[in-house]
Design an enzyme around this catalytic site. Structure first.
Site, PDB file in Angstrom:
ATOM      1  N   LYS A   1      -7.792  27.429  24.116  1.00  0.00           N
ATOM      2  CA  LYS A   1      -8.247  28.412  25.100  1.00  0.00           C
ATOM      3  C   LYS A   1      -9.708  28.776  24.908  1.00  0.00           C
ATOM      4  O   LYS A   1     -10.428  29.008  25.867  1.00  0.00           O
ATOM      5  CB  LYS A   1      -7.384  29.683  25.042  1.00  0.00           C
ATOM      6  CG  LYS A   1      -6.015  29.500  25.656  1.00  0.00           C
ATOM      7  CD  LYS A   1      -5.405  30.831  26.082  1.00  0.00           C
ATOM      8  CE  LYS A   1      -4.053  30.606  26.759  1.00  0.00           C
ATOM      9  NZ  LYS A   1      -3.342  31.845  27.033  1.00  0.00           N
TER      10      LYS A   1
ATOM     11  N   LYS B   1       0.068  19.703  29.731  1.00  0.00           N
ATOM     12  CA  LYS B   1       1.216  20.492  30.186  1.00  0.00           C
ATOM     13  C   LYS B   1       0.920  21.142  31.539  1.00  0.00           C
ATOM     14  O   LYS B   1      -0.234  21.429  31.872  1.00  0.00           O
ATOM     15  CB  LYS B   1       1.648  21.520  29.121  1.00  0.00           C
ATOM     16  CG  LYS B   1       0.887  22.808  29.096  1.00  0.00           C
ATOM     17  CD  LYS B   1       1.646  23.871  28.276  1.00  0.00           C
ATOM     18  CE  LYS B   1       0.922  25.203  28.422  1.00  0.00           C
ATOM     19  NZ  LYS B   1       1.633  26.347  27.886  1.00  0.00           N
TER      20      LYS B   1
ATOM     21  N   LYS C   1      -0.189  27.368  34.761  1.00  0.00           N
ATOM     22  CA  LYS C   1      -0.591  28.192  35.892  1.00  0.00           C
ATOM     23  C   LYS C   1      -2.090  28.411  35.904  1.00  0.00           C
ATOM     24  O   LYS C   1      -2.648  28.872  36.902  1.00  0.00           O
ATOM     25  CB  LYS C   1       0.180  29.519  35.917  1.00  0.00           C
ATOM     26  CG  LYS C   1       0.131  30.328  34.659  1.00  0.00           C
ATOM     27  CD  LYS C   1       1.188  31.446  34.704  1.00  0.00           C
ATOM     28  CE  LYS C   1       1.231  32.173  33.370  1.00  0.00           C
ATOM     29  NZ  LYS C   1       2.400  32.994  33.188  1.00  0.00           N
TER      30      LYS C   1
HETATM   31  P1  AMP Z   1       2.623  31.259  29.723  1.00  0.00           P
HETATM   32  O1  AMP Z   1       2.524  30.595  31.051  1.00  0.00           O
HETATM   33  O2  AMP Z   1       1.668  30.644  28.743  1.00  0.00           O
HETATM   34  O3  AMP Z   1       2.591  32.752  29.786  1.00  0.00           O
HETATM   35  O4  AMP Z   1       4.060  30.863  29.144  1.00  0.00           O
HETATM   36  C1  AMP Z   1       5.247  31.575  29.388  1.00  0.00           C
HETATM   37  C2  AMP Z   1       6.437  30.798  28.849  1.00  0.00           C
HETATM   38  O5  AMP Z   1       6.597  29.575  29.574  1.00  0.00           O
HETATM   39  C3  AMP Z   1       6.332  30.375  27.372  1.00  0.00           C
HETATM   40  O6  AMP Z   1       7.603  30.463  26.755  1.00  0.00           O
HETATM   41  C4  AMP Z   1       5.875  28.951  27.432  1.00  0.00           C
HETATM   42  O7  AMP Z   1       6.279  28.217  26.303  1.00  0.00           O
HETATM   43  C5  AMP Z   1       6.586  28.463  28.687  1.00  0.00           C
HETATM   44  N1  AMP Z   1       5.824  27.387  29.329  1.00  0.00           N
HETATM   45  C6  AMP Z   1       4.599  27.474  29.903  1.00  0.00           C
HETATM   46  N2  AMP Z   1       4.201  26.293  30.434  1.00  0.00           N
HETATM   47  C7  AMP Z   1       5.213  25.415  30.166  1.00  0.00           C
HETATM   48  C8  AMP Z   1       5.413  24.032  30.459  1.00  0.00           C
HETATM   49  N3  AMP Z   1       4.517  23.303  31.133  1.00  0.00           N
HETATM   50  N4  AMP Z   1       6.572  23.462  30.036  1.00  0.00           N
HETATM   51  C9  AMP Z   1       7.495  24.184  29.378  1.00  0.00           C
HETATM   52  N5  AMP Z   1       7.378  25.490  29.086  1.00  0.00           N
HETATM   53  C10 AMP Z   1       6.254  26.108  29.461  1.00  0.00           C
END
Ligand code: AMP
Ligand code: TRP
Length: 335
Positions: A112, A195, A198
């Site tokens: 990040k 990955k 968002k």
């Molecule tokens: P975040 O979008 O970083 O706030 O992630 C929120 C949750 O979604 C966390 O548990 C991440 O591990 C999961 N997560 C985010 N992006 C992915 C992805 N591409 N594949 C699987 N899990 C994800």
């Protein structure tokens, strides 16, 4: 009975990656014995600047999405992090327990911060300490997350161990990640080695949980693939990340195994496979988007649900964090 805790940042719109990697498990875990606590981590969100009006709106949207996915507020505790002061209080204590060297090893921070290490907020650096506090403030022991969060879970265990050791207590328990292997990581539709996120600048790289049917179909049609036909076994996909990713998504939303899907589509190109995938995705995702919009239309009800969740959360975390403060040597404050 164990206690489950997980969090998601109310930034951007949740993607299919968030849903398959995390949110779907949150919903399933409600069926079990364990107490489930789900948190919209707005304190984490501001580690990178958020426009206040957008943060408010996205917190509502994420709450609505969780409800639309099937989180039941009667069964689970759903709330926003800033409403329960225990998180920030324990987070500060953990800032003083964790070591610079530990945080320097966090790969998510390196990703990040990129080349901009001197310019990012100090909050971004200590973010994993706050995440550890989120979990330990409830003495939660199970944490459903995608596999990108494993390093943070290990750090939370290291922090708890050092706290217990430094103060000669066995106050914070060990925690275990809960990961569904098949969809631990959903990859970008444009690059099967990155990955799905968002925060990716390209909207074409992801399925948003609020995308409508046309949008979903068009993104799948344009998703990157390779010129080879689909093989009849999984091993043959080892070097084909885009194909592997689409197959994983298809299996996850259709409930069919990857092997069964390959048996059906082997030897063909991606055209028919993508049409069937788009159909399965639309059937799964579109109703969630529609319900999200319905929940969003009643902000007063969302406020009521989040406030009630915060009240219950504070009832659990308040006494635990107060105990931690006594262990550290802080005098009691106002009753
Ligand atoms: P975040 O979008 O970083 O706030 O992630 C929120 C949750 O979604 C966390 O548990 C991440 O591990 C999961 N997560 C985010 N992006 C992915 C992805 N591409 N594949 C699987 N899990 C994800
Ligand atoms: N760091 C997690 C993420 O980016 C979100 C999060 C914050 C979290 N606190 C948590 C997840 C506690 C699990 C438990 O996805």
């Amino acid at each position: 009975m164990a206690r489950i805790f997980s969090g998601i940042q109310p930034t951007g719109i949740a993607t299919l990656g968030n849903y398959l990697g995390a949110l779907r498990n949150w919903v399933e875990l409600q069926q079990g014995e364990d107490e489930c606590i789900y948190c919209l981590v707005d304190l984490h969100a501001i580690t990178t600047f958020q426009e206040p009006a957008a943060l408010r709106e996205q917190t509502y949207t994420m709450a609505a999405l969780l409800l639309a996915c099937g989180i039941k507020p009667e069964r689970s505790i759903l709330f926003h992090q800033s409403a329960v002061s225990a998180h920030a209080r324990l987070g500060w204590i953990f800032n003083c327990v964790a070591r610079m060297g530990w945080l320097n090893r966090m790969t998510q921070f390196k990703d990040k911060a990129g080349k901009d290490r001197e310019a990012v907020s100090t909050g971004l650096f200590v973010y994993p300490n706050l995440m550890a506090a989120d979990i330990h403030a409830y003495h939660a022991t199970k944490v459903p997350v995608g596999d990108d969060q494993l390093q943070h879970i290990e750090l939370a265990n290291d922090i708890a161990e050092k706290f217990n050791h430094d103060f000669g207590v066995s106050f914070f328990p060990r925690i275990e990640p809960v990961i569904l292997k098949e969809t631990a990581r959903v990859m970008s539709l444009r690059d099967g080695t990155k990955k799905m996120s968002k925060s990716d600048p390209s909207d074409q790289s992801r399925i948003n949980m609020t995308d409508d049917a046309d949008m979903i179909s068009s993104k799948i049609r344009k998703a990157k693939t390779d010129p080879e036909p689909l093989p009849d076994n999984l091993a043959a996909l080892a070097e084909r990340p885009e194909a592997r990713n689409l197959l994983g998504i298809f299996a996850a939303v259709s409930g069919e195994s990857q092997e069964a899907l390959l048996a059906r589509f082997a030897g063909g190109g991606f055209g028919p496979f993508k049409s069937a995938l788009a159909e399965a995705l639309v059937a799964h995702v579109e109703p969630i988007g529609r319900r999200t919009r319905e929940y969003l239309a009643d902000k007063a009800e969302l406020d009521r649900i989040l406030r009630e969740g915060a009240r219950r959360a504070a009832g659990i975390a308040g006494p635990i964090v107060e105990k931690a403060e006594r262990i550290v040597g802080f005098l009691p404050g106002a009753a």
